[in-house]
Design an enzyme around this catalytic site. Structure first.
Site, mmCIF file in Angstrom:
data_model
loop_
_atom_site.group_PDB
_atom_site.id
_atom_site.type_symbol
_atom_site.label_atom_id
_atom_site.label_comp_id
_atom_site.label_asym_id
_atom_site.label_seq_id
_atom_site.Cartn_x
_atom_site.Cartn_y
_atom_site.Cartn_z
ATOM 1 C CE LYS A 56 42.814 41.177 47.175
ATOM 2 N NZ LYS A 56 41.815 41.711 46.855
ATOM 3 C CB SER A 131 39.783 38.201 46.472
ATOM 4 O OG SER A 131 40.225 40.138 46.017
ATOM 5 C CB SER A 155 38.279 42.255 45.629
ATOM 6 O OG SER A 155 38.133 41.204 44.868
#
Ligand code: GLN
Length: 449
Positions: A56, A131, A155
């Protein structure tokens, strides 16, 4: 297949992919693959040799961009590796690239990225969840073997649920956050996103454990891999009835079927109650806004990232912050507002108290059983654009995931064996008891095939 061939085929698929899962590609991926393959051939490779990771883009990888999917950090190159990245590389994991996300991890859909939305690999008209959108998408679409995401209010688990992969948020303080760009530092945790439970157990075994760069991580390093095969006979699983309120019918039905499978594997299913679930969303958002607005103060155009000069210093900071997206600005403003000295003893202190009552209730429920179970999300992946114009509607998507963060507990989303859009089943355990989640998730995985 040799690692270099595998990496080349991933690189080719990533460049053809329309899912917008990646922000940056590791320019050294092919060299890394050759180096690791030599170690494999010589029988000297680490535990993660052969695994291709996506990371990420709020986790630092030395020499690569660290954008947090924001214009603010569009050209920022990380000067060091996050502890988790260091540990993955030390075990010969290969990093293929950095993946898309909601800007500064603010969102539940993957749509707030400066680089454009990530698309759901099961239906490109729908969101992948957020996310950690690129983490779940890259794993589900076969653009990486595994991924690391971060979870502040769901997330990792939300996109895992929407994309049909396994996502694990460890107990707060299990995995070092050094090198993770903080969103709300009392809630943030890094965790794995994988296709199966044993890969997650292996990654967790590599990345957990104390780190002198993050003093919230205290325990010595644990090996979780051996627990994946543990039987769940007699394990008490509490079905939280409140977690089903307001869920889509198909979610409720499939999660209850999933619970039945665990029962057949020997689990003892009981009913428990967590009524404070009703206030979980406002409690999470007030806590997060306050911490987020503080964390974002460093992005003022003076030291890092985007800068636009104005007529004086205040003007320069304001102009530089114009690089931030609407959702990020909204949260900074709300967080700044609720922590103003005029409101001392009001919003934030009330939110802290509410957080404590939720934590207390979750821990009380876990005194009656080993694991709490329910759906991860109240619905399946929604259409692109469906909720992005209504922030409150988007925030409500987090109702079932935020309690784990507010309580510091470990929680995972397990993909159910369903046809059509993916559905995730969520398990919570007591702090430090990730092994119980891994064993139950593996039992479901084995039995549902
Ligand atoms: N949807 C949540 C939010 O927007 C989750 C964020 C996260 O876990 N990073 O705050």
């Amino acid at each position: 297949m040799k690692l270099n061939e595998k990496v080349n085929s991933y690189l080719a698929n990533i460049s053809k992919s329309k899912l917008n899962a990646f922000i940056s590609i590791n320019k050294h991926a092919e060299n890394d693959a050759e180096r690791i393959q030599k170690k494999i051939d010589a029988g000297k490779a680490g535990r993660l040799a052969g695994y291709v990771f996506s990371i990420k883009d709020n986790i630092a990888v030395s020499g690569m961009r660290l954008t947090c999917a924001s214009k603010m950090l569009e050209n920022y190159i990380s000067p060091y590796d996050a502890t988790v990245v260091k540990r993955i590389i030390a075990e010969d994991g290969l990093i293929i690239g950095k993946v898309n996300m909601d800007e500064f991890a603010c969102g539940a859909s993957g749509e707030t990225s400066y680089f454009g939305p990530t698309l759901n690999p099961h239906d490109t008209g729908r969101v992948p969840g957020g996310s950690s959108a690129g983490s779940a998408t890259s794993v589900a679409a076969g653009l990486s073997d595994v991924s690391l995401g971060s979870d502040t209010g769901g997330s990792i688990r939300c996109p895992a649920s929407f994309c049909g992969v396994f996502g694990f948020k460890p107990t707060y303080g299990t995995v070092s956050r050094y090198g993770l760009v903080d969103m709300a530092m009392s809630l943030d945790q890094i965790g794995p996103v994988t296709k199966n439970v044993s890969d997650a157990a292996l990654i967790l075994s590599v990345i957990n454990g104390s780190d002198k760069m993050d003093n919230t991580v205290t325990g010595t390093q644990q090996d979780y891999t051996k627990f994946v095969k543990q039987k769940i006979t007699g394990v008490k699983i509490g079905v939280v009835e409140e977690f089903f309120e307001g869920c889509e019918h198909a979610i409720e039905k499939n999660v209850r079927d999933g619970i039945e499978i665990l029962k057949n594997e020997g689990a003892n299913i009981v009913k428990v109650s967590v009524p404070k679930t009703a206030i979980a969303v406002p409690t999470y958002y007030l806590n997060m806004f306050a911490e987020f607005s503080s964390a974002m103060q460093k992005f003022d155009g003076l030291k890092y990232g985007f800068r636009k000069d104005g007529k004086d210093i205040n003007d320069t900071v304001a102009e530089s912050r114009s690089a931030l997206g609407e959702e990020v600005k909204r949260r900074i403003l709300l967080g700044t507002y609720i922590t103003m000295k005029e409101f001392r003893g009001k919003w934030y202190s009330t939110a802290l108290k509410a957080r404590e009552t939720i934590r207390h209730e979750m821990i009380q429920a876990l005194k009656k059983c080993d694991l709490l179970i329910g759906p991860t999300m109240p619905f399946t992946a929604f259409k692109l654009g469906e909720k992005i114009k209504d922030p409150v509607e988007m925030y409500l998507a987090d109702i079932l995931t935020v309690s784990a963060n507010l309580s510091g507990l470990p929680a995972a989303s397990i993909p159910l064996n369903v046809s059509g859009l993916p559905i995730g089943m969520q398990l919570h355990a007591n702090a430090g008891e990730e092994v119980k989640i891994l064993a139950a998730a593996a039992a479901y995985e084995g039995a549902s095939k």
